[in-house]
Design an enzyme around this catalytic site. Structure first.
Site, PDB file in Angstrom:
ATOM      1  N   GLU A   1      42.334  39.496  42.166  1.00 16.46           N
ATOM      2  CA  GLU A   1      42.814  38.131  42.331  1.00 16.46           C
ATOM      3  C   GLU A   1      42.062  37.231  41.363  1.00 16.46           C
ATOM      4  OE1 GLU A   1      45.260  36.937  44.230  1.00 16.46           O
ATOM      5  OE2 GLU A   1      45.696  38.843  45.186  1.00 16.46           O
ATOM      6  N   CYS A   2      42.739  36.230  40.831  1.00 22.75           N
ATOM      7  CA  CYS A   2      42.072  35.280  39.925  1.00 22.75           C
ATOM      8  C   CYS A   2      41.341  34.199  40.719  1.00 22.75           C
ATOM      9  CB  CYS A   2      43.087  34.638  38.994  1.00 22.75           C
ATOM     10  SG  CYS A   2      44.297  33.610  39.837  1.00 22.75           S
ATOM     11  N   GLY A   3      41.775  33.966  41.938  1.00 25.53           N
ATOM     12  CA  GLY A   3      41.131  32.963  42.772  1.00 25.53           C
ATOM     13  C   GLY A   3      42.063  31.857  43.239  1.00 25.53           C
TER      14      GLY A   3
END
Length: 120
Positions: A113-115
């Site tokens: 996940e990138c966030g």
């Protein structure tokens, strides 16, 4: 738009830091999270449409088509239940191109996940 230029990042981080580099979290904050957070703050949307899909990561399997951001924005994922095969059929039926060259330097790996969906 990030506040830092690519030239500044190149000078201070020696380019895009890899996921094992301690600067990778700062890079992700600079190029994706802070600009998106700032946009949400400035625009104050009621709805956030996204293209996340359940089968993309383990984290997303715990989400749903509708969810709320940490600030209460309704997140809508109309493609949530679609598979790669479903989307390939749609693209083929409508003679649309598929972007096979897309690379997200904040995720690096498809299973990460990138966030945006974990922190916002």
């Amino acid at each position: 738009i990030p506040k830092q230029t690519a030239a500044h990042r190149d000078a201070t981080m020696n380019g895009i830091p890899g996921i094992d580099n301690p600067q990778h979290d700062e890079f992700t904050e600079q190029v994706k999270l802070e600009p998106f957070r700032r946009a949400l703050d400035e625009l104050k949307p009621d709805v956030w449409f996204n293209a996340i899909r359940k089968d993309q990561t383990e984290f997303r399997q715990g989400l749903d088509v509708l969810s709320l951001s940490k600030d209460g924005v309704l997140k809508v994922a109309p493609l949530f239940e679609k598979t790669d095969a479903d989307l390939d059929v749609y693209l083929d039926e409508h003679k649309l191109p598929n972007e096979h060259d897309y690379f997200d330097p904040t995720k690096v790996e498809e299973s990460r996940e990138c966030g945006l969906h974990t922190q916002l």
